[in-house]
Design a protein around this motif. Sequence first.
Motif, PDB file in Angstrom:
ATOM      1  N   THR A 120     -57.050  21.832  20.621  1.00  0.00           N
ATOM      2  CA  THR A 120     -56.068  20.885  20.083  1.00  0.00           C
ATOM      3  C   THR A 120     -56.716  19.858  19.163  1.00  0.00           C
ATOM      4  O   THR A 120     -56.037  18.949  18.668  1.00  0.00           O
ATOM      5  N   SER A 175     -53.785  13.674  11.761  1.00  0.00           N
ATOM      6  CA  SER A 175     -52.616  14.046  12.558  1.00  0.00           C
ATOM      7  C   SER A 175     -51.728  15.029  11.795  1.00  0.00           C
ATOM      8  O   SER A 175     -51.240  16.026  12.350  1.00  0.00           O
ATOM      9  N   HIS A 225     -57.400  28.145  20.620  1.00  0.00           N
ATOM     10  CA  HIS A 225     -57.044  27.423  21.852  1.00  0.00           C
ATOM     11  C   HIS A 225     -57.732  26.052  21.927  1.00  0.00           C
ATOM     12  O   HIS A 225     -58.297  25.670  22.953  1.00  0.00           O
ATOM     13  N   LYS A 234     -53.441  18.364  11.637  1.00  0.00           N
ATOM     14  CA  LYS A 234     -53.364  19.063  12.918  1.00  0.00           C
ATOM     15  C   LYS A 234     -52.056  19.843  13.010  1.00  0.00           C
ATOM     16  O   LYS A 234     -52.006  20.949  13.562  1.00  0.00           O
ATOM     17  N   ASP A 235     -51.006  19.276  12.450  1.00  0.00           N
ATOM     18  CA  ASP A 235     -49.724  19.969  12.453  1.00  0.00           C
ATOM     19  C   ASP A 235     -49.724  21.170  11.514  1.00  0.00           C
ATOM     20  O   ASP A 235     -48.931  22.102  11.688  1.00  0.00           O
ATOM     21  N   ARG A 247     -50.802  23.440  13.979  1.00  0.00           N
ATOM     22  CA  ARG A 247     -49.870  23.578  15.098  1.00  0.00           C
ATOM     23  C   ARG A 247     -48.588  24.306  14.711  1.00  0.00           C
ATOM     24  O   ARG A 247     -48.068  25.108  15.484  1.00  0.00           O
ATOM     25  N   MET A 248     -48.104  24.085  13.466  1.00  0.00           N
ATOM     26  CA  MET A 248     -46.814  24.710  13.130  1.00  0.00           C
ATOM     27  C   MET A 248     -46.678  25.015  11.646  1.00  0.00           C
ATOM     28  O   MET A 248     -45.578  25.313  11.180  1.00  0.00           O
ATOM     29  N   ARG A 303     -51.300  28.053  11.241  1.00  0.00           N
ATOM     30  CA  ARG A 303     -51.041  28.226  12.672  1.00  0.00           C
ATOM     31  C   ARG A 303     -51.789  29.397  13.305  1.00  0.00           C
ATOM     32  O   ARG A 303     -51.876  29.474  14.533  1.00  0.00           O
ATOM     33  N   LEU A 343     -54.318  28.636  15.998  1.00  0.00           N
ATOM     34  CA  LEU A 343     -53.966  28.349  17.391  1.00  0.00           C
ATOM     35  C   LEU A 343     -54.658  29.312  18.344  1.00  0.00           C
ATOM     36  O   LEU A 343     -54.826  29.004  19.529  1.00  0.00           O
TER      37      LEU A 343
END
Length: 847
Positions: free
Chosen positions: A716, A696, A714, A699-700, A703-704, A708, A711
């Motif tokens: 998740t 988790s 496309h 993944k961030d 994500r940020m 990043r 991303l």
Amino acid sequence: MRYIGKIMRGLLILIAGGATVGALLAAFAYLYFAPNLPDVATLRDVQYQVPLKIYSADDKLIAEYGEKRRDPLRFDQIPPTLVHAFLAAEDANFYEHPGVSIRGLARAALELIKTGQKRQGGSTITMQLARNFFLSDKKTYTRKIRELFLALKIEKALTKDQILELYLNKIYLGNRAYGVGAAAHVYYGKNVHDLTVAQMAMIAGLPKAPSAYNPIANPQRALERRAYVLTRMRDLGFIDATQFAQAMQAPVTASLHGANVEVPAPYVAEMVRQDMYQRYGDRAYTDGFKVYTTINAGDQIDAVAALRGDLMAYTERHGYRGPEAKVKLAAAELDQWRAGVAKSPTAGGSGPGVDITAWDQVLDSHPPVGGLQSGLVASVDAKTARIYLSGGTVVTLGLSEVAWAAPYINVNRTGQDPQKVSDVLKPGDVVRVWQKHGRWSLAQVPKVSGALVALDPHNGGILALVGGFDYYASKFNRVTQALRQPGSSFKPFVYSAALHEGYTPATLVNDAPVVVKDSALEGVWRPENYERNFNGPTRLRLGLVHSLNLVSIRVLQSIGIDYALKYASRFGFDPARLPHNLTLALGSASVSPLEMATGYAVFANGGYRVKPYYISRIVGEDGSTLFQAQPATVCEPDCQTSTDRATPGMQPKSGATSTTLPATTTTGRAIKVVSSVPYVPAVRAISAGNAYQMTSMMKDVIRMGTGRAALRLHRTDLAGKTGTTNEQVDAWFSGFNSDIVTTAWVGFDDNQPLGHAETGARAALPMWMAFMGTALKGAPEASMPQPPGIVTVKIDPKTGLLAAPGEADAIFETFRAGHLPKADTPAAVSGTEATPQGSRGLTQQLY
């Protein structure tokens, strides 16, 4: 009449006497030679020298090793027309004689009497077989006598079809090709059933003199020999007049074909070759072993393209180093060139009057490297340059194709961008070109190196491995042999240890200056964040997402270096090879890309340790399985219902001793699997909850955080971590979903810096993205489900404590049941195993 009768009686007596003498001599010769003749019964169990062949998991050829090219065929696998071609060329009466042709021997003897030379041997196919298996090629009378007796023995021991099968598989046909199966591949790149009549006749003409009648080296003499074979085939009724006419008119189409390699995996091939030699010694190259690897052909092709594209992009960012060589072109030669191009401007012509032999010789000394071809700049003006490639091809480059080529000054500086093509290229320059996005473009061989490896996290099967830009330019395998500092990509292992010790993703750690006094670090050490800023109290999740060095160091200080080293062994790292100081938190260890991918596989598969492997199965020449991998495999709860992709060795039903799988799976990334292999369960390394929380957090990162850019894929379900070492010497990205884990690395072999801003996100992440984007195209998203014992609650992002009801900026965070942070008011909890209000939770605030 009486006189004639006496003459006839005398002749009869002479003939009878001669026959008697001949019989006695033959009997004497047999008694003399027979005891020393080899046992022809060994031909029933003959072992050919068949090369080692290496295949991908989906049955595509990767490599072939061995001095002799051979592809043994059963007699019923050889086309009758090809058999007839050899009979016409070598032994038309093969099915009638007993192994020795009296007519052929008489013809050879007459030739010897007339010329005094052994021009004709009178050998039948059976005699040639005896020579090929048991005797030398030295032309002596003794050898010929032994050959005769051996042929007779062979005819008694074997059927005619068996003799032909042995002969057609054994005969040398030039260019390392032994047997018709190999010859079809070597000369025409085909299977025997795909050969034309003309091609079959060409091959059948080779046994007489493979070098003299070689269609590649001597096409004219080969045509003459082919014509003889075709004529004999027509006269013997093996082909009709129409087939004869068509075959006689057919051009020579032979060219030298190497092994029909379908998958570009030379680094993997070398790993297998070394393994096979350790197992079998020199037999590895002669006993016809077939090795099936875990490599997925599509993934491997994608990996090669991703690595080469990434290193080329890095090279272009840092400017043009100039031509590889310069050749002085005569003015008259250039004038002729320009005149020829003006008359015929299309690619493929070099212009009349220009002798390009010398140009080809120049380019031959600059062979292709990693798909980059060498070319000679023949003409240049402000707008275009014409580049001559080997074989007469001409390509034209415009300004857009050389626009990247600002002069290289150093790793951090380039000169001015070119305004004209002539700013970059000059006549006589030897340069590199490649096809980029379907167009020819100026290129140069990268000096920077890279590596990419992808694993199946369920069993450690290596799906793709590229150890450098071009194996034939550098055989150093950077996936397995390069020991480099992983930088921040090592931090997830430290953070996982912290979670195991009671930290949570919401634990606050002070991102503030650290001063360390340590004799092992040569005095005082003042580490910094990459951005050289300080954020104060920071949640552990954000410390990883933004790769904050100071947070990582404080975490390591808290859990202890010894504990972190021991914990790292759960991921496959050797604690003895890791630094025993706080630099461990910043990735100062020396590890290989394969070790990093193996470590990340633990996160990807839900917490299990797997061991990387690349040989799935070894098959003998007779088709028997000599070795079958039995990797420790993650299989929860039942592979038959799982959407996980299957690779050789992955088996259903956890705990079963053996099982049977279907030929393929039905997922988006299905490949061949092997059936009936004992299932060996993988050992758990970390808890499922720990793996879920770390995934988790990573993944961030995408994500940020520092990853990043991914991303753009496309998806998740992707997680990962960048890594950059001091002065940008090494750049990494390791990332995964539940089906595949991939590590990408970029750096110089001599450890020079990559240059300013060449971080993991810029230098390595694009390689990872290029590979994962194609490898996962069309595949469903694959993420680890939230395991039992993990709950999700809303927290205050500033304090890391449970959020009050209705708090506007509250965010969700995951915790182990029983380890929720404290709060003065009840919090909204999602999950079935939330800790009741008021139970003990952990809140650590480190400053």
